[in-house]
Write a protein that holds these residues in place. Sequence first.
Motif, PDB file in Angstrom:
ATOM      1  N   GLY A 149       0.833  -1.214   0.000  1.00 56.80           N
ATOM      2  CA  GLY A 149       0.000   0.000   0.000  1.00 56.80           C
ATOM      3  C   GLY A 149       0.859   1.253   0.000  1.00 56.80           C
ATOM      4  N   GLY A 150       1.972   1.193   0.736  1.00 56.50           N
ATOM      5  CA  GLY A 150       2.885   2.339   0.788  1.00 56.50           C
ATOM      6  C   GLY A 150       3.472   2.659  -0.574  1.00 56.50           C
ATOM      7  N   LEU A 151       3.812   1.622  -1.325  1.00 58.19           N
ATOM      8  CA  LEU A 151       4.396   1.881  -2.658  1.00 58.19           C
ATOM      9  C   LEU A 151       3.335   2.441  -3.610  1.00 58.19           C
ATOM     10  CD1 LEU A 151       6.887   1.815  -4.446  1.00 58.19           C
ATOM     11  CD2 LEU A 151       6.390  -0.576  -4.993  1.00 58.19           C
ATOM     12  N   ILE A 152       2.109   1.994  -3.461  1.00 58.08           N
ATOM     13  CA  ILE A 152       1.028   2.558  -4.296  1.00 58.08           C
ATOM     14  C   ILE A 152       0.903   4.061  -4.023  1.00 58.08           C
ATOM     15  CG2 ILE A 152      -1.493   2.576  -4.647  1.00 58.08           C
ATOM     16  CD1 ILE A 152      -1.338  -0.523  -4.081  1.00 58.08           C
ATOM     17  N   GLY A 153       0.944   4.423  -2.744  1.00 58.57           N
ATOM     18  CA  GLY A 153       0.868   5.847  -2.386  1.00 58.57           C
ATOM     19  C   GLY A 153       2.064   6.624  -2.916  1.00 58.57           C
ATOM     20  N   GLU A 154       3.233   6.018  -2.826  1.00 59.81           N
ATOM     21  CA  GLU A 154       4.473   6.679  -3.276  1.00 59.81           C
ATOM     22  C   GLU A 154       4.438   6.966  -4.789  1.00 59.81           C
ATOM     23  OE1 GLU A 154       7.383   7.741  -2.088  1.00 59.81           O
ATOM     24  OE2 GLU A 154       8.608   7.685  -3.898  1.00 59.81           O
ATOM     25  N   ILE A 155       4.067   5.978  -5.559  1.00 58.64           N
ATOM     26  CA  ILE A 155       4.049   6.184  -7.023  1.00 58.64           C
ATOM     27  C   ILE A 155       2.967   7.206  -7.394  1.00 58.64           C
ATOM     28  CG2 ILE A 155       3.723   5.073  -9.279  1.00 58.64           C
ATOM     29  CD1 ILE A 155       4.862   2.485  -8.020  1.00 58.64           C
ATOM     30  N   THR A 156       1.828   7.132  -6.723  1.00 54.64           N
ATOM     31  CA  THR A 156       0.745   8.090  -6.999  1.00 54.64           C
ATOM     32  C   THR A 156       1.185   9.511  -6.662  1.00 54.64           C
ATOM     33  OG1 THR A 156      -0.873   6.378  -6.464  1.00 54.64           O
ATOM     34  CG2 THR A 156      -1.690   8.640  -6.493  1.00 54.64           C
ATOM     35  N   ALA A 157       1.912   9.655  -5.552  1.00 54.85           N
ATOM     36  CA  ALA A 157       2.318  10.993  -5.096  1.00 54.85           C
ATOM     37  C   ALA A 157       3.287  11.671  -6.056  1.00 54.85           C
ATOM     38  CB  ALA A 157       2.957  10.879  -3.710  1.00 54.85           C
ATOM     39  N   ARG A 158       3.880  10.896  -6.953  1.00 51.63           N
ATOM     40  CA  ARG A 158       4.785  11.533  -7.932  1.00 51.63           C
ATOM     41  C   ARG A 158       4.009  12.195  -9.063  1.00 51.63           C
ATOM     42  NH1 ARG A 158       8.884   6.575  -8.462  1.00 51.63           N
ATOM     43  NH2 ARG A 158       9.416   6.462  -6.269  1.00 51.63           N
ATOM     44  N   ARG A 159       2.730  11.852  -9.187  1.00 52.73           N
ATOM     45  CA  ARG A 159       1.925  12.391 -10.288  1.00 52.73           C
ATOM     46  C   ARG A 159       0.932  13.451  -9.829  1.00 52.73           C
ATOM     47  NH1 ARG A 159       1.091   8.133 -13.889  1.00 52.73           N
ATOM     48  NH2 ARG A 159       3.019   7.006 -14.154  1.00 52.73           N
ATOM     49  N   MET A 160       0.623  13.463  -8.559  1.00 53.40           N
ATOM     50  CA  MET A 160      -0.362  14.435  -8.080  1.00 53.40           C
ATOM     51  C   MET A 160      -0.096  14.763  -6.614  1.00 53.40           C
ATOM     52  SD  MET A 160      -3.735  11.970  -7.807  1.00 53.40           S
ATOM     53  CE  MET A 160      -4.710  13.101  -6.832  1.00 53.40           C
ATOM     54  N   PHE A 161      -0.527  15.956  -6.196  1.00 53.21           N
ATOM     55  CA  PHE A 161      -0.379  16.334  -4.788  1.00 53.21           C
ATOM     56  C   PHE A 161      -1.429  15.593  -3.970  1.00 53.21           C
ATOM     57  CE2 PHE A 161       1.376  20.203  -6.826  1.00 53.21           C
ATOM     58  CZ  PHE A 161       2.635  20.140  -6.263  1.00 53.21           C
ATOM     59  N   GLY A 168      -8.636  18.063  -3.830  1.00 48.10           N
ATOM     60  CA  GLY A 168      -9.891  17.548  -3.277  1.00 48.10           C
ATOM     61  C   GLY A 168      -9.693  16.283  -2.463  1.00 48.10           C
ATOM     62  N   CYS A 169     -10.788  15.785  -1.911  1.00 44.72           N
ATOM     63  CA  CYS A 169     -10.722  14.611  -1.037  1.00 44.72           C
ATOM     64  C   CYS A 169     -10.351  13.339  -1.810  1.00 44.72           C
ATOM     65  CB  CYS A 169     -12.059  14.425  -0.313  1.00 44.72           C
ATOM     66  SG  CYS A 169     -11.949  13.372   1.128  1.00 44.72           S
ATOM     67  N   GLN A 170     -10.569  13.338  -3.121  1.00 40.20           N
ATOM     68  CA  GLN A 170     -10.122  12.194  -3.924  1.00 40.20           C
ATOM     69  C   GLN A 170      -8.622  11.947  -3.717  1.00 40.20           C
ATOM     70  OE1 GLN A 170     -10.365  13.041  -8.139  1.00 40.20           O
ATOM     71  NE2 GLN A 170      -9.104  14.875  -7.967  1.00 40.20           N
ATOM     72  N   ALA A 171      -7.868  13.023  -3.440  1.00 39.99           N
ATOM     73  CA  ALA A 171      -6.422  12.899  -3.264  1.00 39.99           C
ATOM     74  C   ALA A 171      -6.048  12.414  -1.868  1.00 39.99           C
ATOM     75  CB  ALA A 171      -5.747  14.243  -3.520  1.00 39.99           C
ATOM     76  N   GLU A 172      -7.005  12.439  -0.948  1.00 41.67           N
ATOM     77  CA  GLU A 172      -6.724  11.955   0.415  1.00 41.67           C
ATOM     78  C   GLU A 172      -7.449  10.616   0.636  1.00 41.67           C
ATOM     79  OE1 GLU A 172      -6.580  14.577   3.688  1.00 41.67           O
ATOM     80  OE2 GLU A 172      -5.894  16.285   2.534  1.00 41.67           O
ATOM     81  N   VAL A 173      -8.755  10.676   0.845  1.00 42.83           N
ATOM     82  CA  VAL A 173      -9.491   9.426   1.090  1.00 42.83           C
ATOM     83  C   VAL A 173      -9.487   8.544  -0.164  1.00 42.83           C
ATOM     84  CG1 VAL A 173     -11.733   8.455   1.710  1.00 42.83           C
ATOM     85  CG2 VAL A 173     -10.889  10.454   2.913  1.00 42.83           C
ATOM     86  N   GLY A 174      -9.555   9.170  -1.339  1.00 42.17           N
ATOM     87  CA  GLY A 174      -9.547   8.398  -2.595  1.00 42.17           C
ATOM     88  C   GLY A 174      -8.258   7.612  -2.757  1.00 42.17           C
ATOM     89  N   VAL A 175      -7.131   8.274  -2.594  1.00 42.47           N
ATOM     90  CA  VAL A 175      -5.837   7.590  -2.742  1.00 42.47           C
ATOM     91  C   VAL A 175      -5.654   6.569  -1.612  1.00 42.47           C
ATOM     92  CG1 VAL A 175      -3.323   7.906  -2.749  1.00 42.47           C
ATOM     93  CG2 VAL A 175      -4.786   9.474  -4.049  1.00 42.47           C
ATOM     94  N   ALA A 176      -6.080   6.937  -0.404  1.00 41.09           N
ATOM     95  CA  ALA A 176      -5.977   6.001   0.725  1.00 41.09           C
ATOM     96  C   ALA A 176      -6.741   4.714   0.424  1.00 41.09           C
ATOM     97  CB  ALA A 176      -6.523   6.648   2.000  1.00 41.09           C
ATOM     98  N   SER A 177      -7.895   4.841  -0.196  1.00 42.08           N
ATOM     99  CA  SER A 177      -8.680   3.633  -0.485  1.00 42.08           C
ATOM    100  C   SER A 177      -7.974   2.775  -1.537  1.00 42.08           C
ATOM    101  CB  SER A 177     -10.106   3.992  -0.931  1.00 42.08           C
ATOM    102  OG  SER A 177     -10.118   4.344  -2.290  1.00 42.08           O
ATOM    103  N   GLY A 178      -7.250   3.420  -2.460  1.00 38.28           N
ATOM    104  CA  GLY A 178      -6.468   2.657  -3.441  1.00 38.28           C
ATOM    105  C   GLY A 178      -5.321   1.920  -2.766  1.00 38.28           C
ATOM    106  N   MET A 179      -4.671   2.595  -1.819  1.00 46.90           N
ATOM    107  CA  MET A 179      -3.578   1.961  -1.068  1.00 46.90           C
ATOM    108  C   MET A 179      -4.110   0.766  -0.270  1.00 46.90           C
ATOM    109  SD  MET A 179      -1.839   5.512   0.291  1.00 46.90           S
ATOM    110  CE  MET A 179      -0.647   4.764   1.402  1.00 46.90           C
TER     111      MET A 179
END
Length: 305
Positions: A149-161, A168-179
């Motif tokens: 899950g940590g690596l999913i967050g890391e790679i995502t964070a290189r493309r968006m804040f 928006g919340c998609q970048a917090e709860v949305g990304v967290a749910s993907g992780m």
Amino acid sequence: MSNFNSFQELLDFCRTNHCSVSEAALRYEEAYSGRNQEDILNGMRTILQQMRDTVASGIDSDEPSMSGLTGGDAKRVMAFMEQPGCFLSPIEMKMIAFGLATLEENSRMKRIVACPTAGGSGSVPAALIAVEQEKGVEPEQTLKGLIAGGLIGEITARRMFLSGSAAGCQAEVGVASGMAAGGLVEMMGGTAEQVINAAAISMQNLMGLVCDPVAGLVEVPCVVRNGLSGVQAAASATMALAGVKSFIPMDEVVEAMAAVGKLMHPSLKETAEGGLAQTKAAKAFTERFKAPKTVSEIVADATNE
Ligand code: SF4
């Protein structure tokens, strides 16, 4: 060593080296941090333990948050598990309660693990710890889920804040749910392709989610969103394990999410000028919360303490 600039690169690495996402993450971390794998694993064990501690204290507390806006819902959900009217399974009930518990502890200014942010900190512990407890999964397997899950967050964070104020919340709860979704698949022994698929499925479902916190506090709707996101991650993980594939590749899901974040109006990016933050109930609370107190009110508060 690849530095995983995209999910496709990660997938290619896993296929070529016949390894899982968590193994790839460990090799990546070892190569770029200069620490050995045992050190890295110990650090991750400490993080996972903190997540467990936060969940444990959160489900047991009915203390309100500092604003009084939230608090006690995790305990309510745990108690409802025993009631005849409860129709969800214990695993789902715990996912809800653990997500609520983590955000409630955050609102009480207690210690949490930002994952990827404080506002999105409930999804990963909710999903992983509930499955561990209810399915009897070995803690070291849970650790693999957290690492993936940590690596999913890391790679995502290189493309968006990863912040509500940027995308928006998609970048917090949305990304967290993907992780959390990808982490669950890893934990259950899924393939790298299934891990990435689960994250893509989960994140596309929360795409466009706005950031609209009442009075600018990370409480409403943040707490309930975290209560729900573990369950949504688990549903996404289940779909991926069953063989459902995301038609849109994960790299493109992230690109689309970043683009949606840029299109989002500033009133929906943590300014509390739109969405739920501008409802009648929210405005009434905000007025009370921000109203300057008279001297006699301050004295009365101090006396009551
Ligand atoms: S609504 Fe905004 S402040 Fe609340 S969790 Fe989502 S991004 Fe964070």
